[in-house]
Enzyme design. Structure first.
Site, short mmCIF file in Angstrom:
data_model
loop_
_atom_site.label_atom_id
_atom_site.label_comp_id
_atom_site.label_asym_id
_atom_site.label_seq_id
_atom_site.Cartn_x
_atom_site.Cartn_y
_atom_site.Cartn_z
CG ASP A 285 -2.23 0.78 0.93
OD1 ASP A 285 -2.19 1.68 0.06
OD2 ASP A 285 -3.26 0.54 1.59
C1 NOJ Z 1 -4.23 3.74 0.03
C2 NOJ Z 1 -5.36 2.79 0.20
O1 NOJ Z 1 -5.24 2.14 1.45
C3 NOJ Z 1 -5.48 1.73 -0.87
O2 NOJ Z 1 -6.68 1.05 -0.71
C4 NOJ Z 1 -5.37 2.34 -2.23
O3 NOJ Z 1 -5.50 1.34 -3.21
C5 NOJ Z 1 -4.04 3.07 -2.34
N1 NOJ Z 1 -3.99 4.13 -1.35
C6 NOJ Z 1 -3.81 3.66 -3.72
O4 NOJ Z 1 -4.64 4.72 -3.94
#
Ligand code: NOJ
Length: 761
Positions: A285
């Protein structure tokens, strides 16, 4: 003796070494055929790559980070870029100018629609109808792929018992079985049978793992998790996604038992890749690799940090890569420090190769080498998006996702020939209807409640009463969240002039989603006072709720004759609400999460384990709250009303006894005993009353949503086998224990028909 032990050790080391050489890195997998042409092509490419090129493949940059230099150096992937011209530009640089011409994988958070926004996932799960998410992901994949994006960060499959946590909106609720069915349906719809198809994308199941259970409901917070809960409650939807062929996965921000998701060898490598045979790649993430680092005591800003399982960037890269993270999002530790770590022997070339191979295989399967570029004309053609058919699918999905929580005295459906006053902060709102992951959805595309109702009944007025703005603290004021009653008199006047009232209440879309935990989960601001004032007019009214989490609705329930839970319904919100309110669509959704009576009941979920002192509010020494005269949620998991009536009867099993690997068929009759056509969701639960570890009082193991004409009866069958009546123990072992299994059937988690069978030893 000492010599013998040493020899044994040497032999063991030799066996492991030989196995490592013979078995491809990442292990022999069922999801990946080592003989497939992608694997051969990936191996071929890999053999030509320098270490620098390999490390570039492991890098995933955001739209704001990517430069021509990155593309030329062979960066692996880019997310959030949606402009087809820019996508083609960077793809050209990568394909034409990088040494090995490896295309970039473009990714995006298409969660419940790209441009055609469907209901939020918690709403979609309320449909108890996987065809709803099949429609969502079919449209979403096509629209996403049209701009040149080939990977979506969906499905989000985090089971959650935490309504304070804003991201509960992104998943399918509190149940692992429901979550598994929806996870598989989303993966299959997004990827199809071949995600190289022009209208398909590779899905990424997230967030591995147990991100839905942060302590205190506070976003990104830590989780302490028993092995059995991890495997019985939180991992099943990931497994279902893997079994459905999901191509990629994302590791989570949170830590389980002190081990952050992106440095977690158990979940990433041991379970996902080895035990389940996942052949795709895992991206971290957003800056989750950098966040493995300890924060310095006082230095204000050296970038993301916090978990404290790594001393510095190299340490973080080492921990992430070795645990099984293949691709680093936004932070650049693996790319920056990989060479140094390899020289120091802290990471291995075989692990780097494994990660690169996984990424290349996905790119090859996505057809990126054959079709790296997107058709720009099509990507900017308005006809490519939000077609009439797509809107119709979103409208139908939204209608199926709504849950009728209360309908006293037949308040609903409303009479379309009588005048309507739409009142409330969300009554003429387009923005919030799209929910917290609106993708490329546009407010202007969305149908407000007022517009939708007026289209079906011209005698409709709108009065706002108070405002709810999508503003985040600390920039918001109480007035932005219905903190002022200055507009209530106008609302009361409008109600007095109308025959019936629709109160559109709830949360702004920014109150749920990422980084939107709430410490209170009731109706924000003075919305309850608005209900109370409208009630005093004596006009029939319905509260239509828009929200991304279960709310505490005790006062709303006590004061309102009718309540419709609409979640955030998406681009067709107002039309779908009008369809339900006027009875064109008979609501058939059921709650995928329990709604607590009081905040202090959290966590409250239907599939809890029993205690030796089961809750009884009438006596003292048991598992009750002394200040709550009830043990139950306000609205139970699986609950939802209809404009017609159903009866579920005659549960029977085809056998009283099965062997551990046998099957049991449960059958039940569902009848529409009312006067309107409608859908019921028949649900099958099981309970294992005597087991080596206490088993949940009920576990959903089957459901079917069936439309029925009045007076009609249908027989439904459900098959149960060891995957249903077995469970994981605290050593992570799946066990099927002999003994009685109780089977419950009905149309909520309070189902009271019961039959039993015995699993023989
Ligand atoms: C943070 C989020 O937790 C995740 O779900 C997402 O896919 C990513 N950012 C990318 O935007």
């Amino acid at each position: 003796m000492r010599f013998a032990r040493r020899s044994l050790l040497l032999i063991a080391v030799a066996i492991v070494t030989i196995a490592t050489l013979v078995i491809p890195a990442g292990g022999l997998t069922t999801a990946t055929d080592p003989e497939s042409s992608e694997s051969d092509r990936a191996a071929n490419l890999l053999s030509q790559m320098t270490l620098e090129e390999k490390l570039q493949q492991l890098q995933l940059l955001s739209d704001g980070q990517i430069t021509d230099a990155d593309a030329k150096a062979g960066v692996g992937a880019v997310f959030s870029l949606t402009d087809a011209a820019k996508i083609n530009h960077f793809q050209h640089v990568a394909v034409d100018q990088s040494r090995l011409h490896i295309p970039i994988l473009f990714a995006y958070d298409t969660i419940h629609g790209y441009r055609t926004i469907f209901p939020v996932p918690l709403g979609a799960a309320s449909s108890f109808d996987p065809s709803v998410v099949t429609a969502d992901d079919t449209v979403a994949a096509r629209e996403t792929a049209t701009v040149g994006i080939k990977q979506i960060y969906s499905p989000m499959v985090d089971v959650s018992h935490e309504p304070r946590w804003g991201r509960i909106v992104e998943g399918a609720g509190e149940d692992p079985y429901l979550g598994s069915v929806f996870a598989a349906a989303r993966v299959k719809a997004a990827q199809g049978t071949d995600y190289s198809a022009a209208d398909k994308v590779v899905a990424s199941v997230k967030h591995l793992a147990a991100y839905g259970q942060p302590e205190g409901g506070r976003e990104y917070n830590t989780t302490d998790m028993s092995e059995q809960r991890l495997r019985n409650l939180y991992l099943p939807p990931f497994k279902a996604a893997v079994d459905a062929g999901v191509g990629t996965a994302m590791c989570s921000f949170n830590a389980i038992n002190g081990v952050p998701g992106c440095a977690n060898q158990q979940t990433e490598t041991d379970i996902l890749k080895r035990e389940w045979g996942f052949g795709g790649f895992i991206e971290s993430d957003y800056t989750a690799v950098a966040e493995l680092r300890a924060c310095p005591p006082k230095t204000p800003d050296n970038g993301p940090c916090g978990h404290g399982v790594a001393a510095d960037g190299p340490d973080a890269a080492q921990a992430a890569l070795n645990a099984g993270t293949d691709s680093e999002m936004v932070s650049t530790n693996i790319r920056d420090f990989g060479k140094q770590l390899l020289a120091q022997g802290r990471i291995s070339m075989s692990r780097i190769n494994d990660a690169v191979r996984r990424i290349l295989r996905v790119k090859l399967r996505a057809g990126l080498f054959e079709h790296p570029y997107v058709d720009q004309a099509k990507a900017v053609d308005p006809k490519s998006f939000l077609t009439a058919d797509d809107r119709a699918a979103a409208r139908s999905a939204a209608g199926k996702s709504m849950v009728l929580l209360k309908n006293d005295g037949g308040t609903l459906p409303l009479d379309p020939s009588k005048s309507v006053a739409v009142i409330g902060p969300l009554g003429n709102d387009q923005h919030d209807m799209l929910g917290p992951w609106w993708g490329q959805g546009r407010d202007a595309d969305a149908v407000s409640v007022f517009a939708g109702i007026k289209a079906q009944n011209p005698k409709t007025t709108f009065t706002q009463g108070c405002t709810i703005l999508d503003k985040d603290p600390p920039t918001n004021t109480p007035a932005d969240e219905c903190g002022s009653d200055a507009g209530f008199q106008a609302a009361v006047d409008a109600a007095n002039k109308a025959d019936q009232v629709v109160l559109a209440l709830g949360e702004s879309r920014g109150m749920s989603g990422e980084a939107a935990s709430r410490v209170e989960i009731d109706l924000p601001g003075k919305q309850q006072e608005l209900i109370d004032q409208i009630k005093k007019t004596g006009k029939p009214f319905v509260v239509v709720l828009f929200n991304g989490r279960p709310l505490t609705l005790g006062n709303v329930d006590a004061s309102s004759p009718a309540i419709l839970e609409s979640w955030f319904p998406g681009v067709e919100a107002g039309n779908a609400v009008a369809d339900v309110l006027f009875g064109k669509v008979n609501p058939g959704g059921k709650l995928p999460v329990s709604f607590p009576r009081e905040l202090g009941q959290i966590p409250i979920y239907y599939n809890h384990e029993p205690t030796g002192r089961p809750c009884d509010p009438t006596s003292k020494y048991n598992s009750r709250y002394r200040d709550l005269p009830s043990c139950d949620p306000l609205y139970a998991f699986g609950f939802g009303l209809s404009y017609t009536k159903f009866s579920v009867t005659n549960l029977r099993l085809n056998t009283q006894s099965v062997s551990k690997d046998g099957k049991v068929t449960a059958s039940v009759d569902v009848a529409n005993t009312g006067s309107r056509i409608g859908d019921d969701v028949v649900q099958l639960y099981i309970h294992d009353p005597v087991a080596s570890i206490s088993q949940p009082v009920r576990r959903l193991r089957g459901f079917q949503r069936v439309p029925l004409e009045p007076g009609k009866t249908q027989t439904l069958s459900f098959t149960l086998n060891s995957s249903d009546f077995g469970f994981y123990d605290n050593r992570g072992k799946f066990v099927v224990e002999p003994g009685r299994i109780d089977v419950y059937a009905g149309d909520s988690s309070n189902a009271d028909l019961v039959q039993s069978f015995t699993v023989s030893g």
